[in-house]
Design a protein around this motif. Structure first.
Motif, mmCIF file in Angstrom:
data_model
loop_
_atom_site.group_PDB
_atom_site.id
_atom_site.type_symbol
_atom_site.label_atom_id
_atom_site.label_comp_id
_atom_site.label_asym_id
_atom_site.label_seq_id
_atom_site.Cartn_x
_atom_site.Cartn_y
_atom_site.Cartn_z
ATOM 1 N N ASP A 1 -10.222 -0.583 -7.269
ATOM 2 C CA ASP A 1 -10.328 0.362 -8.389
ATOM 3 C C ASP A 1 -9.721 -0.220 -9.668
ATOM 4 N N LEU A 2 -8.626 -0.956 -9.515
ATOM 5 C CA LEU A 2 -7.927 -1.516 -10.680
ATOM 6 C C LEU A 2 -8.479 -2.881 -11.098
ATOM 7 N N ASN A 3 -9.401 -3.403 -10.288
ATOM 8 C CA ASN A 3 -9.959 -4.736 -10.529
ATOM 9 C C ASN A 3 -8.863 -5.800 -10.543
ATOM 10 N N VAL A 4 -7.936 -5.662 -9.592
ATOM 11 C CA VAL A 4 -6.840 -6.620 -9.439
ATOM 12 C C VAL A 4 -7.182 -7.588 -8.309
ATOM 13 N N PRO A 5 -7.111 -8.892 -8.531
ATOM 14 C CA PRO A 5 -7.328 -9.849 -7.442
ATOM 15 C C PRO A 5 -6.366 -9.559 -6.286
ATOM 16 N N HIS A 6 -6.900 -9.525 -5.071
ATOM 17 C CA HIS A 6 -6.096 -9.053 -3.944
ATOM 18 C C HIS A 6 -6.422 -9.864 -2.699
ATOM 19 N N LYS A 7 -5.385 -10.365 -2.065
ATOM 20 C CA LYS A 7 -5.551 -11.047 -0.790
ATOM 21 C C LYS A 7 -4.800 -10.280 0.296
ATOM 22 N N ILE A 8 -5.459 -10.094 1.444
ATOM 23 C CA ILE A 8 -4.801 -9.571 2.640
ATOM 24 C C ILE A 8 -4.736 -10.719 3.635
ATOM 25 N N VAL A 9 -3.520 -11.135 3.976
ATOM 26 C CA VAL A 9 -3.330 -12.307 4.827
ATOM 27 C C VAL A 9 -2.878 -11.862 6.215
ATOM 28 N N ASP A 10 -3.581 -12.314 7.232
ATOM 29 C CA ASP A 10 -3.249 -11.975 8.608
ATOM 30 C C ASP A 10 -2.195 -12.944 9.140
ATOM 31 N N ILE A 11 -0.982 -12.438 9.308
ATOM 32 C CA ILE A 11 0.091 -13.255 9.889
ATOM 33 C C ILE A 11 0.575 -12.613 11.189
ATOM 34 N N GLY B 1 0.819 -1.208 0.000
ATOM 35 C CA GLY B 1 0.000 0.000 0.000
ATOM 36 C C GLY B 1 0.853 1.258 0.000
ATOM 37 N N GLY B 2 2.186 1.080 0.078
ATOM 38 C CA GLY B 2 3.107 2.216 0.059
ATOM 39 C C GLY B 2 3.482 2.641 -1.346
ATOM 40 N N MET B 3 4.271 3.701 -1.428
ATOM 41 C CA MET B 3 4.675 4.272 -2.714
ATOM 42 C C MET B 3 5.389 3.286 -3.618
ATOM 43 N N ASP B 4 6.343 2.564 -3.035
ATOM 44 C CA ASP B 4 7.200 1.701 -3.847
ATOM 45 C C ASP B 4 6.409 0.538 -4.437
ATOM 46 N N SER B 5 5.660 -0.152 -3.592
ATOM 47 C CA SER B 5 4.914 -1.313 -4.078
ATOM 48 C C SER B 5 3.759 -0.888 -4.987
ATOM 49 N N TYR B 6 3.216 0.311 -4.759
ATOM 50 C CA TYR B 6 2.171 0.857 -5.644
ATOM 51 C C TYR B 6 2.740 1.063 -7.050
ATOM 52 N N THR B 7 3.960 1.586 -7.110
ATOM 53 C CA THR B 7 4.608 1.798 -8.410
ATOM 54 C C THR B 7 4.927 0.459 -9.069
ATOM 55 N N VAL B 8 5.417 -0.495 -8.277
ATOM 56 C CA VAL B 8 5.715 -1.835 -8.810
ATOM 57 C C VAL B 8 4.446 -2.501 -9.331
ATOM 58 N N LYS C 1 -3.065 1.169 8.327
ATOM 59 C CA LYS C 1 -3.812 1.988 7.367
ATOM 60 C C LYS C 1 -3.371 1.716 5.933
ATOM 61 N N GLU C 2 -2.116 1.314 5.751
ATOM 62 C CA GLU C 2 -1.627 1.032 4.406
ATOM 63 C C GLU C 2 -2.413 -0.102 3.744
ATOM 64 N N LEU C 3 -2.918 -1.028 4.554
ATOM 65 C CA LEU C 3 -3.696 -2.143 3.997
ATOM 66 C C LEU C 3 -5.055 -1.670 3.495
ATOM 67 N N GLU C 4 -5.644 -0.703 4.160
ATOM 68 C CA GLU C 4 -6.919 -0.130 3.704
ATOM 69 C C GLU C 4 -6.725 0.548 2.358
ATOM 70 N N VAL C 5 -5.613 1.278 2.226
ATOM 71 C CA VAL C 5 -5.289 1.947 0.966
ATOM 72 C C VAL C 5 -5.058 0.914 -0.134
ATOM 73 N N ALA C 6 -4.348 -0.162 0.193
ATOM 74 C CA ALA C 6 -4.061 -1.209 -0.790
ATOM 75 C C ALA C 6 -5.353 -1.830 -1.314
ATOM 76 N N LYS C 7 -6.294 -2.082 -0.416
ATOM 77 C CA LYS C 7 -7.574 -2.683 -0.824
ATOM 78 C C LYS C 7 -8.321 -1.767 -1.774
ATOM 79 N N GLU C 8 -8.350 -0.478 -1.463
ATOM 80 C CA GLU C 8 -9.059 0.483 -2.322
ATOM 81 C C GLU C 8 -8.450 0.525 -3.726
ATOM 82 N N VAL C 9 -7.125 0.527 -3.787
ATOM 83 C CA VAL C 9 -6.440 0.575 -5.085
ATOM 84 C C VAL C 9 -6.759 -0.663 -5.912
ATOM 85 N N CYS C 10 -6.681 -1.832 -5.295
ATOM 86 C CA CYS C 10 -6.936 -3.075 -6.035
ATOM 87 C C CYS C 10 -8.381 -3.170 -6.485
#
Length: 218
Positions: free
Chosen positions: A53-63, A11-18, A42-51
């Motif tokens: 919007d982009l219709n990218v399959p996305h998993k958030i895994v609780d470890i 959900g950060g800048m670098d991985s968003y660009t990647v 909070k970065e995970l909430e941002v990541a979910k919103e982006v995916c």
């Protein structure tokens, strides 16, 4: 036919660009995020919103249960996040022991199950001074072992391994990316603090790109 890849997406800048770079290269992207008990969840909430919007399959895994083993980081323990530049000695308190080896291992397992042959993550040269698991020698060794750890070979890909965050932002701005859709601050408050190493490095990248950071700061 597009190639399946897994992108470790914080959900950060670098991985968003990647993530966006992999999409623009025509890959069939599967995004993977981890809740490892980080205070900046909070970065995970941002990541979910982006995916979404982009219709990218996305998993958030609780470890987060692993934190009973991995003590001593200001990102996961009740230790104050240090202020100052990213390369200062105090920033070593933000290291989560063995984090990237763990996350890459899980991502490679996911890639094998998907029959994907690449895992992307956003290590870059600005991380080299503080984080051993972002250095080229670590990435090379992980790539070697992940190619032989399963019957199906998986490659570890770090598009920006030898680039700075400034370079990453330059590339992202050329791609027309909206960095209001990212979260960088190590403090998971309503607004970014502007004082932790992550914020300072981000602000420096925008300043040197002669661009305005769209995030709000305290």
């Amino acid at each position: 036919m597009s190639e399946k890849v897994v992108v470790i997406y914080s959900g950060g800048m670098d991985s968003y660009t990647v993530l966006n770079k992999a999409l623009k290269q025509g890959h069939e992207v599967y995004a993977l995020s981890f809740n490892y008990g980080q205070r900046h969840v909070k970065e995970l909430e941002v990541a979910k919103e982006v995916c979404d919007d982009l219709n990218v399959p996305h998993k958030i895994v609780d470890i987060s249960a692993i934190n009973q083993l991995l003590a001593g980081s200001s990102l996961t323990d009740d230790i104050e996040v240090p202020e100052g530049h990213y390369e200062e000695e105090s920033m070593k308190s933000t290291i989560v022991p063995n984090r990237n080896m763990i996350l890459l291992s899980l991502a490679v397992g996911y890639a094998v199950s998907l029959k994907a042959n690449k895992v992307f993550y956003g290590a870059h040269s600005g991380d080299h001074a503080i984080y051993p698991d972002c250095r080229p020698e670590f990435v090379k060794k992980m790539d070697d072992v992940c190619r032989i750890a399963n019957y199906d070979e998986v490659e570890i890909v770090c598009p920006y391994l030898n680039n700075s965050k400034i370079d990453i932002l330059t590339d992202g701005l050329k791609m027309g990316l909206d960095y209001s859709q990212t979260w960088t601050c190590y403090n998971g408050r309503e607004k970014a603090c502007g004082k932790c190493g992550a914020c300072q490095e981000r602000l420096e990248a925008f300043e040197l790109n002669q661009a305005t950071d769209p995030l709000s700061y305290e």
